[in-house]
Design an enzyme around this catalytic site. Structure first.
Site, PDB file in Angstrom:
ATOM      1  N   ASN A  75       0.876  -1.172   0.000  1.00 14.53           N
ATOM      2  CA  ASN A  75       0.000   0.000   0.000  1.00 14.53           C
ATOM      3  C   ASN A  75       0.919   1.229   0.000  1.00 14.53           C
ATOM      4  O   ASN A  75       1.628   1.476   0.976  1.00 14.53           O
ATOM      5  CB  ASN A  75      -0.885  -0.018   1.251  1.00 14.53           C
ATOM      6  N   VAL A  76       0.875   1.999  -1.078  1.00 12.41           N
ATOM      7  CA  VAL A  76       1.829   3.113  -1.194  1.00 12.41           C
ATOM      8  C   VAL A  76       1.636   4.181  -0.114  1.00 12.41           C
ATOM      9  O   VAL A  76       2.524   5.005   0.122  1.00 12.41           O
ATOM     10  CB  VAL A  76       1.798   3.788  -2.600  1.00 12.41           C
ATOM     11  N   TYR A 170      -9.195  14.927  -7.394  1.00  5.79           N
ATOM     12  CA  TYR A 170      -8.260  14.124  -8.203  1.00  5.79           C
ATOM     13  C   TYR A 170      -7.321  15.062  -8.973  1.00  5.79           C
ATOM     14  O   TYR A 170      -6.101  14.889  -8.965  1.00  5.79           O
ATOM     15  CB  TYR A 170      -9.053  13.241  -9.168  1.00  5.79           C
ATOM     16  N   ALA A 171      -7.921  16.076  -9.638  1.00  2.49           N
ATOM     17  CA  ALA A 171      -7.109  17.030 -10.412  1.00  2.49           C
ATOM     18  C   ALA A 171      -6.089  17.710  -9.500  1.00  2.49           C
ATOM     19  O   ALA A 171      -4.911  17.869  -9.861  1.00  2.49           O
ATOM     20  CB  ALA A 171      -8.016  18.064 -11.071  1.00  2.49           C
ATOM     21  N   ALA A 172      -6.516  18.083  -8.296  1.00  2.00           N
ATOM     22  CA  ALA A 172      -5.609  18.760  -7.355  1.00  2.00           C
ATOM     23  C   ALA A 172      -4.505  17.815  -6.878  1.00  2.00           C
ATOM     24  O   ALA A 172      -3.345  18.214  -6.744  1.00  2.00           O
ATOM     25  CB  ALA A 172      -6.410  19.299  -6.170  1.00  2.00           C
ATOM     26  N   SER A 173      -4.867  16.547  -6.649  1.00  2.00           N
ATOM     27  CA  SER A 173      -3.868  15.579  -6.157  1.00  2.00           C
ATOM     28  C   SER A 173      -2.771  15.373  -7.194  1.00  2.00           C
ATOM     29  O   SER A 173      -1.615  15.116  -6.852  1.00  2.00           O
ATOM     30  CB  SER A 173      -4.537  14.235  -5.831  1.00  2.00           C
TER      31      SER A 173
HETATM   32  N1  LIG Z   1      -6.694   6.046 -17.461  1.00  3.14           N
HETATM   33  C1  LIG Z   1      -6.599   7.335 -17.724  1.00  3.14           C
HETATM   34  O1  LIG Z   1      -7.290   7.872 -18.589  1.00  3.14           O
HETATM   35  C2  LIG Z   1      -5.610   8.182 -16.966  1.00  3.14           C
HETATM   36  C3  LIG Z   1      -5.399   9.489 -17.397  1.00  3.14           C
HETATM   37  C4  LIG Z   1      -4.481  10.290 -16.710  1.00  3.14           C
HETATM   38  C5  LIG Z   1      -3.807   9.779 -15.621  1.00  3.14           C
HETATM   39  N2  LIG Z   1      -4.039   8.505 -15.214  1.00  3.14           N
HETATM   40  C6  LIG Z   1      -3.286   8.023 -14.049  1.00  3.14           C
HETATM   41  O2  LIG Z   1      -2.521   6.891 -14.438  1.00  3.14           O
HETATM   42  C7  LIG Z   1      -2.389   5.998 -13.345  1.00  3.14           C
HETATM   43  C8  LIG Z   1      -2.882   4.618 -13.756  1.00  3.14           C
HETATM   44  O3  LIG Z   1      -4.255   4.724 -14.100  1.00  3.14           O
HETATM   45  P1  LIG Z   1      -5.083   3.496 -14.672  1.00  3.14           P
HETATM   46  O4  LIG Z   1      -6.154   4.064 -15.524  1.00  3.14           O
HETATM   47  O5  LIG Z   1      -4.152   2.481 -15.214  1.00  3.14           O
HETATM   48  O6  LIG Z   1      -5.763   2.965 -13.317  1.00  3.14           O
HETATM   49  P2  LIG Z   1      -6.066   1.487 -12.799  1.00  3.14           P
HETATM   50  O7  LIG Z   1      -7.128   1.620 -11.767  1.00  3.14           O
HETATM   51  O8  LIG Z   1      -6.343   0.571 -13.946  1.00  3.14           O
HETATM   52  O9  LIG Z   1      -4.699   1.091 -12.111  1.00  3.14           O
HETATM   53  C9  LIG Z   1      -4.282   1.706 -10.917  1.00  3.14           C
HETATM   54  C10 LIG Z   1      -3.439   0.732 -10.131  1.00  3.14           C
HETATM   55  O10 LIG Z   1      -3.066   1.374  -8.907  1.00  3.14           O
HETATM   56  C11 LIG Z   1      -3.202   0.450  -7.847  1.00  3.14           C
HETATM   57  N3  LIG Z   1      -3.408   1.126  -6.569  1.00  3.14           N
HETATM   58  C12 LIG Z   1      -4.476   1.874  -6.194  1.00  3.14           C
HETATM   59  N4  LIG Z   1      -4.319   2.294  -4.927  1.00  3.14           N
HETATM   60  C13 LIG Z   1      -3.119   1.807  -4.488  1.00  3.14           C
HETATM   61  C14 LIG Z   1      -2.406   1.888  -3.255  1.00  3.14           C
HETATM   62  N5  LIG Z   1      -2.892   2.537  -2.199  1.00  3.14           N
HETATM   63  N6  LIG Z   1      -1.198   1.280  -3.176  1.00  3.14           N
HETATM   64  C15 LIG Z   1      -0.700   0.585  -4.232  1.00  3.14           C
HETATM   65  N7  LIG Z   1      -1.341   0.461  -5.402  1.00  3.14           N
HETATM   66  C16 LIG Z   1      -2.539   1.065  -5.534  1.00  3.14           C
HETATM   67  C17 LIG Z   1      -4.418  -0.403  -8.248  1.00  3.14           C
HETATM   68  O11 LIG Z   1      -4.469  -1.629  -7.541  1.00  3.14           O
HETATM   69  C18 LIG Z   1      -4.196  -0.551  -9.755  1.00  3.14           C
HETATM   70  O12 LIG Z   1      -3.414  -1.679 -10.053  1.00  3.14           O
HETATM   71  C19 LIG Z   1      -3.187   6.608 -12.196  1.00  3.14           C
HETATM   72  O13 LIG Z   1      -2.312   7.327 -11.359  1.00  3.14           O
HETATM   73  C20 LIG Z   1      -4.145   7.544 -12.900  1.00  3.14           C
HETATM   74  O14 LIG Z   1      -4.543   8.599 -12.080  1.00  3.14           O
HETATM   75  C21 LIG Z   1      -4.923   7.696 -15.862  1.00  3.14           C
END
Ligand SMILES: NC(=O)c1ccc[n+]([C@@H]2O[C@H](COP(=O)([O-])OP(=O)(O)OC[C@H]3O[C@@H](n4cnc5c(N)ncnc54)[C@H](O)[C@@H]3O)[C@@H](O)[C@H]2O)c1
Length: 266
Positions: A75-76, A170-173
């Site tokens: 868990n990050v 989310y945008a702010a984070s």
């Molecule tokens: N999909 C999009 O359109 C998009 C666009 C911009 C940014 N992002 C960012 O890219 C990244 C990946 O997105 P995605 O669409 O592949 O999401 P996803 O939900 O498919 O994958 C996210 C991964 O993060 C892991 N995770 C969540 N909370 C965690 C925690 N506390 N500790 C460890 N692991 C944890 C999940 O188990 C999952 O494997 C994210 O940071 C997301 O915000 C995604």
């Protein structure tokens, strides 16, 4: 006159991660897994830190590139767990050269109704979690003396509001991560560690597929925003990821790369 016969290999050798070790959070699926595949294919061993488990096939596919690939349930947001796992990765892999922070969560809630639990949870995972992992990896990198590359995953929506979702926290984070890269770049440059981020637009991943199942109109709306009339595929971020992770970007630090299919350029 030079002859036209080609003897040299037509590739830029700098675009390789051969022999490097990468720590990738959120690597169990989605963009994080696509990053793991790209890293493995370009020669890096990969340690996946995630709360969710990647499938055996997913790990095997990474190993099929002849690199080491292991999963560490992490868990990050948990500072102790993160420090312990990064230590374990160093013991088992020898080094940490690349850190990609893709773990993230998003919850659609109108600003006027956003709950304190969503605010805290989103900042905890997306901002604090990424900070903690990057800090642990940078501590290792700074002691190793072989430099390093740290990559955060921000988002298009940290630049501009999306008419499609209500995701203010989310945008702010993610905007916080873009705020982090410049001071981190400055402090870590003397150690040869570079710090950059990627801001993807609307990408088709498990996260967005799930949102689309709840509301099919969402996928159409995301697609319409892009100049290509479609969402991005995770593999369309491979090039920029390997550019930032490898020596090809050795003079680049403190920058965000926006890959959004033209959404912000109309
Ligand atoms: N999909 C999009 O359109 C998009 C666009 C911009 C940014 N992002 C960012 O890219 C990244 C990946 O997105 P995605 O669409 O592949 O999401 P996803 O939900 O498919 O994958 C996210 C991964 O993060 C892991 N995770 C969540 N909370 C965690 C925690 N506390 N500790 C460890 N692991 C944890 C999940 O188990 C999952 O494997 C994210 O940071 C997301 O915000 C995604």
């Amino acid at each position: 006159m030079a002859s036209n016969s080609v003897t040299a290999k037509r590739t830029i050798a700098d675009f390789t991660c051969e022999g490097k070790v990468a720590v990738v959070t959120g690597g169990a699926r989605g963009l994080g897994y696509a990053f793991c595949e790209a890293l493995a294919e370009s020669g890096a061993s990969v340690a996946i830190l995630d709360i969710g488990q990647p499938s055996d096939e997913a790990l095997e596919k990474l190993r099929s590139f002849g690199v080491k690939a292991e999963f560490y349930k992490t868990n990050v947001c948990d500072e102790e767990q993160v420090a312990k796992v990064v230590d374990q990765v160093v013991k088992e892999f020898g080094y940490v050269d690349i850190n990609v922070n893709a773990a993230g969560i998003v919850k659609d809630e109108p600003f006027l109704e956003t709950s304190i639990s969503n605010i805290r949870r989103t900042l905890d995972v997306n901002t604090i979690g990424a900070y903690l992992v990057a800090q642990s990896c940078a501590r290792v990198m700074s002691k190793q003396g072989r430099g390093g590359s740290i990559i955060f995953v921000a988002t298009l929506t940290s630049y501009q509001a999306t008419p499609v979702q209500n995701i203010s926290i989310y945008a702010a984070s993610k905007a916080a991560l873009r705020g982090l890269i410049k001071p981190m770049a400055m402090e870590l440059a003397p150690h040869g560690i570079r710090v950059n981020s990627i801001s993807p637009g609307y990408m088709m991943t498990d996260m967005t597929k799930m949102l689309g199942e709840q509301n099919p109109e969402l996928i159409k709306a995301f697609s319409k925003e892009s100049m290509f009339g479609r969402m991005g595929k995770p593999e369309e971020l491979r090039g920029v990821l390997i550019f930032l992770a490898s020596g090809a970007s050795s003079y680049m630090t403190g920058q965000d790369v926006l890959v959004d299919g033209g959404v912000s350029s109309w």
